[in-house]
Design a protein around this motif. Structure first.
Motif, PDB file in Angstrom:
ATOM      1  N   ASP A  95       0.858  -1.176   0.000  1.00 51.92           N
ATOM      2  CA  ASP A  95       0.000   0.000   0.000  1.00 51.92           C
ATOM      3  C   ASP A  95       0.900   1.234   0.000  1.00 51.92           C
ATOM      4  O   ASP A  95       1.467   1.602   1.035  1.00 51.92           O
ATOM      5  CB  ASP A  95      -0.908  -0.018   1.228  1.00 51.92           C
ATOM      6  N   TYR A  96       1.047   1.864  -1.163  1.00 47.81           N
ATOM      7  CA  TYR A  96       2.004   2.957  -1.306  1.00 47.81           C
ATOM      8  C   TYR A  96       1.303   4.242  -1.707  1.00 47.81           C
ATOM      9  O   TYR A  96       1.757   5.000  -2.565  1.00 47.81           O
ATOM     10  CB  TYR A  96       3.080   2.568  -2.327  1.00 47.81           C
ATOM     11  N   GLY A  97       0.147   4.475  -1.085  1.00 48.92           N
ATOM     12  CA  GLY A  97      -0.633   5.668  -1.351  1.00 48.92           C
ATOM     13  C   GLY A  97      -0.165   6.854  -0.531  1.00 48.92           C
ATOM     14  O   GLY A  97       0.929   6.876   0.049  1.00 48.92           O
ATOM     15  N   PRO A  98      -1.015   7.880  -0.406  1.00 51.99           N
ATOM     16  CA  PRO A  98      -0.625   9.126   0.297  1.00 51.99           C
ATOM     17  C   PRO A  98      -0.227   8.897   1.752  1.00 51.99           C
ATOM     18  O   PRO A  98       0.721   9.517   2.238  1.00 51.99           O
ATOM     19  CB  PRO A  98      -1.894   9.984   0.199  1.00 51.99           C
ATOM     20  N   ASP A  99      -0.955   8.024   2.456  1.00 49.68           N
ATOM     21  CA  ASP A  99      -0.614   7.790   3.870  1.00 49.68           C
ATOM     22  C   ASP A  99       0.791   7.207   3.995  1.00 49.68           C
ATOM     23  O   ASP A  99       1.529   7.511   4.943  1.00 49.68           O
ATOM     24  CB  ASP A  99      -1.630   6.840   4.500  1.00 49.68           C
ATOM     25  N   TYR A 100       1.129   6.360   3.043  1.00 50.21           N
ATOM     26  CA  TYR A 100       2.468   5.767   3.070  1.00 50.21           C
ATOM     27  C   TYR A 100       3.529   6.861   2.883  1.00 50.21           C
ATOM     28  O   TYR A 100       4.559   6.899   3.578  1.00 50.21           O
ATOM     29  CB  TYR A 100       2.572   4.719   1.975  1.00 50.21           C
ATOM     30  N   ILE A 101       3.277   7.771   1.925  1.00 51.90           N
ATOM     31  CA  ILE A 101       4.232   8.858   1.661  1.00 51.90           C
ATOM     32  C   ILE A 101       4.387   9.744   2.899  1.00 51.90           C
ATOM     33  O   ILE A 101       5.509  10.087   3.317  1.00 51.90           O
ATOM     34  CB  ILE A 101       3.778   9.686   0.448  1.00 51.90           C
ATOM     35  N   LEU A 102       3.252  10.088   3.537  1.00 50.64           N
ATOM     36  CA  LEU A 102       3.317  10.906   4.746  1.00 50.64           C
ATOM     37  C   LEU A 102       4.107  10.205   5.840  1.00 50.64           C
ATOM     38  O   LEU A 102       4.916  10.822   6.547  1.00 50.64           O
ATOM     39  CB  LEU A 102       1.898  11.216   5.248  1.00 50.64           C
ATOM     40  N   HIS A 103       3.850   8.905   5.987  1.00 51.77           N
ATOM     41  CA  HIS A 103       4.555   8.153   7.027  1.00 51.77           C
ATOM     42  C   HIS A 103       6.054   8.160   6.770  1.00 51.77           C
ATOM     43  O   HIS A 103       6.861   8.324   7.690  1.00 51.77           O
ATOM     44  CB  HIS A 103       4.015   6.722   7.074  1.00 51.77           C
ATOM     45  N   ARG A 104       6.456   7.952   5.503  1.00 52.39           N
ATOM     46  CA  ARG A 104       7.884   7.907   5.191  1.00 52.39           C
ATOM     47  C   ARG A 104       8.545   9.278   5.428  1.00 52.39           C
ATOM     48  O   ARG A 104       9.678   9.374   5.929  1.00 52.39           O
ATOM     49  CB  ARG A 104       8.094   7.488   3.740  1.00 52.39           C
ATOM     50  N   LEU A 105       7.838  10.353   5.067  1.00 49.65           N
ATOM     51  CA  LEU A 105       8.370  11.700   5.326  1.00 49.65           C
ATOM     52  C   LEU A 105       8.496  11.929   6.832  1.00 49.65           C
ATOM     53  O   LEU A 105       9.464  12.518   7.315  1.00 49.65           O
ATOM     54  CB  LEU A 105       7.460  12.743   4.697  1.00 49.65           C
ATOM     55  N   ARG A 106       7.508  11.444   7.578  1.00 48.15           N
ATOM     56  CA  ARG A 106       7.532  11.639   9.029  1.00 48.15           C
ATOM     57  C   ARG A 106       8.718  10.885   9.637  1.00 48.15           C
ATOM     58  O   ARG A 106       9.410  11.413  10.531  1.00 48.15           O
ATOM     59  CB  ARG A 106       6.220  11.126   9.619  1.00 48.15           C
ATOM     60  N   VAL A 107       8.961   9.639   9.157  1.00 49.58           N
ATOM     61  CA  VAL A 107      10.102   8.871   9.663  1.00 49.58           C
ATOM     62  C   VAL A 107      11.407   9.604   9.355  1.00 49.58           C
ATOM     63  O   VAL A 107      12.312   9.702  10.191  1.00 49.58           O
ATOM     64  CB  VAL A 107      10.101   7.454   9.061  1.00 49.58           C
ATOM     65  N   GLY A 108      11.506  10.117   8.129  1.00 51.78           N
ATOM     66  CA  GLY A 108      12.711  10.853   7.773  1.00 51.78           C
ATOM     67  C   GLY A 108      12.916  12.079   8.647  1.00 51.78           C
ATOM     68  O   GLY A 108      14.040  12.372   9.098  1.00 51.78           O
ATOM     69  N   ALA A 109      11.794  12.791   8.925  1.00 51.08           N
ATOM     70  CA  ALA A 109      11.893  13.978   9.774  1.00 51.08           C
ATOM     71  C   ALA A 109      12.315  13.605  11.191  1.00 51.08           C
ATOM     72  O   ALA A 109      13.119  14.298  11.832  1.00 51.08           O
ATOM     73  CB  ALA A 109      10.550  14.700   9.793  1.00 51.08           C
ATOM     74  N   ALA A 110      11.792  12.471  11.685  1.00 53.27           N
ATOM     75  CA  ALA A 110      12.145  12.027  13.035  1.00 53.27           C
ATOM     76  C   ALA A 110      13.629  11.684  13.119  1.00 53.27           C
ATOM     77  O   ALA A 110      14.311  12.029  14.092  1.00 53.27           O
ATOM     78  CB  ALA A 110      11.292  10.827  13.426  1.00 53.27           C
ATOM     79  N   HIS A 111      14.142  11.004  12.104  1.00 52.43           N
ATOM     80  CA  HIS A 111      15.562  10.639  12.099  1.00 52.43           C
ATOM     81  C   HIS A 111      16.455  11.890  12.003  1.00 52.43           C
ATOM     82  O   HIS A 111      17.517  11.966  12.636  1.00 52.43           O
ATOM     83  CB  HIS A 111      15.850   9.678  10.943  1.00 52.43           C
ATOM     84  N   GLN A 112      16.018  12.846  11.201  1.00 52.57           N
ATOM     85  CA  GLN A 112      16.799  14.085  11.071  1.00 52.57           C
ATOM     86  C   GLN A 112      16.802  14.844  12.390  1.00 52.57           C
ATOM     87  O   GLN A 112      17.831  15.346  12.830  1.00 52.57           O
ATOM     88  CB  GLN A 112      16.202  14.942   9.955  1.00 52.57           C
ATOM     89  N   ARG A 113      15.619  14.849  13.038  1.00 50.93           N
ATOM     90  CA  ARG A 113      15.514  15.570  14.303  1.00 50.93           C
ATOM     91  C   ARG A 113      16.328  14.886  15.399  1.00 50.93           C
ATOM     92  O   ARG A 113      16.860  15.531  16.299  1.00 50.93           O
ATOM     93  CB  ARG A 113      14.046  15.676  14.711  1.00 50.93           C
ATOM     94  N   ALA A 114      16.403  13.499  15.307  1.00 50.03           N
ATOM     95  CA  ALA A 114      17.166  12.745  16.310  1.00 50.03           C
ATOM     96  C   ALA A 114      18.668  12.883  16.097  1.00 50.03           C
ATOM     97  O   ALA A 114      19.459  12.486  16.952  1.00 50.03           O
ATOM     98  CB  ALA A 114      16.782  11.271  16.268  1.00 50.03           C
ATOM     99  N   GLY A 115      19.069  13.430  14.957  1.00 49.85           N
ATOM    100  CA  GLY A 115      20.486  13.654  14.709  1.00 49.85           C
ATOM    101  C   GLY A 115      21.169  12.531  13.950  1.00 49.85           C
ATOM    102  O   GLY A 115      22.392  12.442  13.941  1.00 49.85           O
ATOM    103  N   LEU A 116      20.380  11.685  13.314  1.00 52.04           N
ATOM    104  CA  LEU A 116      20.964  10.583  12.540  1.00 52.04           C
ATOM    105  C   LEU A 116      21.432  11.134  11.191  1.00 52.04           C
ATOM    106  O   LEU A 116      20.637  11.601  10.373  1.00 52.04           O
ATOM    107  CB  LEU A 116      19.933   9.473  12.319  1.00 52.04           C
ATOM    108  N   ALA A 117      22.751  11.095  10.976  1.00 52.07           N
ATOM    109  CA  ALA A 117      23.319  11.652   9.753  1.00 52.07           C
ATOM    110  C   ALA A 117      22.882  10.827   8.547  1.00 52.07           C
ATOM    111  O   ALA A 117      22.655   9.616   8.654  1.00 52.07           O
ATOM    112  CB  ALA A 117      24.837  11.673   9.852  1.00 52.07           C
ATOM    113  N   PRO A 118      22.787  11.445   7.356  1.00 57.77           N
ATOM    114  CA  PRO A 118      22.367  10.705   6.156  1.00 57.77           C
ATOM    115  C   PRO A 118      23.229   9.482   5.883  1.00 57.77           C
ATOM    116  O   PRO A 118      22.728   8.459   5.417  1.00 57.77           O
ATOM    117  CB  PRO A 118      22.485  11.762   5.056  1.00 57.77           C
TER     118      PRO A 118
END
Length: 879
Positions: A95-118
């Motif tokens: 299931d790769y619809g809009p909710d999936y995209i939002l979730h993936r962006l949110r995970v990325g934002a959480a990792h960036q905020r936690a200080g996990l380098a790319p």
């Protein structure tokens, strides 16, 4: 700091990451519906892998200082493992619809905020793929194409996620500069429930997108208007004023709400709460009213669907043939359908709240805990209410609900199947008629017994038994009585052996016996003699008495053979010698193989006798007793073997019958006899009919065409058609008149299939051929056929004629046959007349004709004319 949702929303706005943009990104990666299908298939296969995989992933992260610093304590680690497991699970869920995209962006934002380098972020993806590819290879390696396609699909979705994550990292810092108002607007607009802000006089100040969309309104149509001019909902105004007056919020108030002036209503759940917002130029805050409107349409539809689904499940479960049982987290029975009631004998109210061990043994529950739920189908014992056990086939599924684990069992009673399997095993190993072990079972058991005998240095013997004259009895009395005879034989044989010996039926009238623990040949001799004694008494077949003897061959382990096949073959070979020599039973001897080989050699030579022109016809005159004149000839078959010389008919004719060679040989006899008749007529020989013998095989020969005028023939009609057609064809090709041909058949041929024989003989008689019954008196049939068939003459068998002058019984039989035949207006020919006394006896009793050495032995065709001329001259001289 903005929330993750604000950050994600801002990233999406900045990147223009709407549905179309996501579609373009997927297209650039060539991520298709086929990839989605492959990932869903992979998802189902990886359900049992997720926990182990996540553990391995975090073990890897803890090995590096940079990532270990982000995992401060065990509680956080366990929470992250659960989150990561869900993340990996969603990656292949399909299931790769809009909710999936939002979730993936949110995970990325959480990792960036936690200080996990790319770099470490990308390393995590690398670990994921590196750990998963071997598992994919193990599951799909046998299908390289599927393996490659699945890997490609996985890489594409990972790259899509990585792209979103990188975009989040890039845009994250930009989002921090957005104003609180923008943040509030975004939050307000993105809340899925409808939000409505009212002034103290119930004027609409603002409404979010969800509210407007769900009620079909526009912002221009609601802003600045009185609440009741916008909405129709009974009791809403009073509730709003009450909250404004008291300051006490009201939660989860149910209304039927719709646009004002419209009949359309939908169920909603409303929360009314007071808020205070500071005005820009005022120090005091003015009260506001916030309405949170939750649309219950979908929820009610889902609830109705759930109720309908539950009803359908119960209907299906109650009508299912299989038993369906559900247990609660405590292992107690929570559901018990009607089929389960029938299967286990409990009424539903008796079974509910009992332990599953009541109907399924306790070990099954333990096995389920150990993973039986992952076995598609299993078998176990069930226990009925009366305490009896039976086999069931089952499958189970586990549902983890909020209250714990529920297990559903689908069970099928295997009682009938197990009984059928036992029957199949019995049928596979036993003869269906006698229920004795069959050839396969006997050979298997013999192989085991040979191994045991070798280990214990013991002897054992195989007795091969074949009934004598069974075919004659079977053909005479019919197959039903033949089968009954075989059953009686099996019963009588069963009483001849010791416990531990084994009797089997190989097929037809062949039986085989395994004797174990022998002290010597005398033990096998005693058994063989006991069998012979058992056959001394007649078998009663309804109104008939049948005397049956047996020929037995005996072979020993280890002296004659050491393996099952050769031991049976040796016993079989010895049995043939016992049958040919009339010995009753015979021990295997090596020289018996030579005799069997000689018989095979004779058969092979006989197959080539026709093409090598080795067969001959001899002719024996039939003489009128009163006048002494020759009234006909009988064609007799001989075989001039190039090495062995002239072979008597009794040595090769039975072999020809057994192998079916008698059919082409019979046609050769018929054609040769007709050609000889034509030749004699050309030489001026008096017109004398020639008799040929027809065999049983010629009466049963298969149809050449199998059809007549496009219609299939019955077996009976085919037999009539073929034999009559063959005789007609030969007569037509040779130009011989049918009246010149006589046909001789035996009683046994008639009794094999009297109806078919009658049809054939009627057809032949109608064309002018005369029918003789050969060897009369030696058969087992009723004489009623003499009235039903177009018979002209009967021939008394030479076994009665030989002793008519010395044996009163034979003399009486011959006299009775002559009298009976004449009473039926039939002619009588006596065979085997060799003396003047026999001639005088037959003449005195009124016998019509004779043949035998008293007048002439069978002669080659070239000697017949001189004989006839000599006889005519002698008669003229006497005159």
């Amino acid at each position: 700091m903005k929330s993750l949702d604000e950050t994600v929303e801002a990233v999406m706005r900045t990147l223009g990451l709407d549905d179309a943009a996501v579609v373009r990104r997927k297209a650039f990666l060539e991520f298709t519906d086929d990839d989605v299908a492959r990932l869903r298939t992979l998802h189902a296969a990886l359900q049992d892998l997720a926990p182990d995989f996540v553990d391995a992933f975090y073990t890897h992260l803890l090995a590096f200082e940079e990532t270990r610093a982000l995992l401060p304590h065990a509680q956080t680690l366990e929470r992250l493992k659960r989150t990561q497991a869900a993340y990996f699970d969603n990656l292949t869920a399909g299931d790769y619809g809009p909710d999936y995209i939002l979730h993936r962006l949110r995970v990325g934002a959480a990792h960036q905020r936690a200080g996990l380098a790319p770099a470490w972020y990308l390393g995590g993806y690398s670990k994921y793929l590196a750990g998963l590819f071997p598992e994919l290879w193990q599951r799909l390696g046998k299908d390289p194409e599927a393996f490659v396609a699945t890997c490609q699909a996985l890489i594409k979705i990972v790259l899509l996620d990585m792209g979103l994550a990188i975009d989040t990292y890039i845009q994250a810092d930009r989002q921090t500069i957005l104003t609180l108002k923008e943040y509030a607007d975004i939050v307000f607009a993105s809340i899925p429930d409808g939000l409505l802000v009212l002034s103290p006089d119930l004027t609409v100040l603002s409404a979010n997108r969800a509210f407007l969309e769900r009620l079909g309104l526009t912002e221009e149509a609601v802003r600045g208007r009185y609440l009741m001019e916008v909405l129709a909902a009974d009791g809403l105004r009073g509730r709003a004023l009450e909250v404004l007056a008291t300051g006490v919020a009201q939660h989860d108030v149910l209304f039927s709400m719709g646009p004002a002036g419209s009949d359309e209503r939908k169920p909603v759940r409303v929360t009314l709460t007071g808020i205070r917002l500071a005005e820009e130029e005022e120090e005091e805050e003015e009260a506001r009213l916030l309405l949170i409107v939750e649309d219950l349409t979908e929820e009610q539809a889902l609830r109705a669907a759930a109720l309908e689904s539950e009803r359908r499940f119960r209907d299906l479960a109650e009508t299912a043939h299989d038993g369906i049982i559900m247990t609660d987290p405590q292992g107690k029975i929570a559901y018990f359908n009607r089929a389960a009631e029938r299967m286990f004998g409990y009424r539903r109210n008796q079974a509910l709240q009992r332990s599953i061990g009541t109907v399924l043994p306790e070990p099954l529950s333990c096995q389920l805990d150990e993973g039986l739920q992952h076995t598609p189908v299993w078998e176990t014992q069930g226990r009925r209410q009366d305490g009896t056990f039976f086999m069931v086939e089952g499958s189970s599924s586990v549902f983890e609900g909020s209250a714990g684990r529920f297990i559903t069992y689908v069970l099928r009673d295997l009682t009938e199947r197990k009984q059928f399997e036992r029957q199949l095993i019995h049928l596979a190993n036993h003869d269906p008629l006698t229920h004795l072990p069959n050839r396969k079972f006997f050979q298997d058991r013999l192989g085991i017994s040979l191994d045991e005998a070798a280990l214990n240095e013991e002897q054992l013997a195989v007795l091969f038994l074949d009934l004598d004259r069974f075919k004659l009895i079977n053909d005479t009395f019919g197959h039903a009585l033949g089968d009954k005879l075989l059953l009686m034989v099996a019963e009588r044989l069963a009483g001849c052996f010791r416990k531990g010996d084994m009797l089997a039926r190989l097929g037809g009238d062949e039986f085989v016996v395994l004797l174990r623990g022998l002290s010597g040949k005398q033990d096998a001799t005693l058994v063989a003699q006991k069998i012979m004694d058992g056959f001394a008494h007649a078998f009663q077949l309804e109104a008939h008495e049948a005397f049956v003897s047996a020929s037995i061959g005996i072979a020993f382990y280890p002296s004659d053979a050491i393996d099952a096949d050769n031991l049976i073959r040796c016993a079989d070979s010895a049995m043939y010698q016992a049958k040919e020599q009339g010995l009753g039973y015979q021990f295997y001897r090596l020289d018996l193989e030579n005799l069997s080989s000689e018989r095979l050699t004779l058969e092979n030579s006989l197959r080539r006798a026709l093409e090598r022109d080795e067969l001959r016809l001899y002719y024996q005159p039939k003489v009128d007793l009163a006048s002494g004149a020759v009234i006909g000839l009988e064609a007799l078959l001989r075989w001039a073997h190039p090495v062995r010389g002239m072979i008597p008919p009794d040595q090769f004719v039975p072999l020809a019958e057994e192998t079916g060679l008698i059919v082409p040989i019979g046609e050769w006899v018929l054609r040769t006899a007709c050609l000889q008749i034509k030749a004699w007529q050309g030489e001026g020989m008096p017109l004398l009919p020639v008799a040929v013998n027809l065999s049983a095989r010629q009466f049963r020969q298969p149809s050449a065409s199998g059809e007549t005028e496009g219609r299939p023939l019955s077996d009976e009609a085919a037999g009539v058609h073929d034999l009559v057609e063959t005789i007609e064809r030969v007569l037509g090709e040779t130009g011989v008149d049918p009246s010149c041909l006589e046909l001789e058949i035996t009683e046994s041929i008639l009794m094999q299939n009297l109806s078919t024989a009658a049809n054939i003989l009627q057809a032949l008689s109608a064309k002018g051929m005369r029918i003789f019954i050969d060897d009369f008196g030696t058969g087992y049939s009723s004489l009623s056929y003499l009235k039903r068939l177009p018979i002209d003459t009967i021939k008394i068998d030479k076994s009665f004629v030989g002793d008519i002058t010395t044996d009163q019984d034979d003399a009486a039989i011959v006299a009775a046959i002559i009298a009976m035949a004449h009473s039926l207006r039939l002619k009588v020919v006596a065979e085997g007349v060799e003396t003047q006394e026999q001639f005088d006896f037959l003449l005195e009793r009124g016998c019509d004709a004779m043949q035998g050495y008293f007048y002439s032995k069978p002669l080659p065709a070239e000697e017949i004319l001189p004989l006839l001329r000599s006889t005519r001259n002698s008669s003229s001289g006497r005159d």
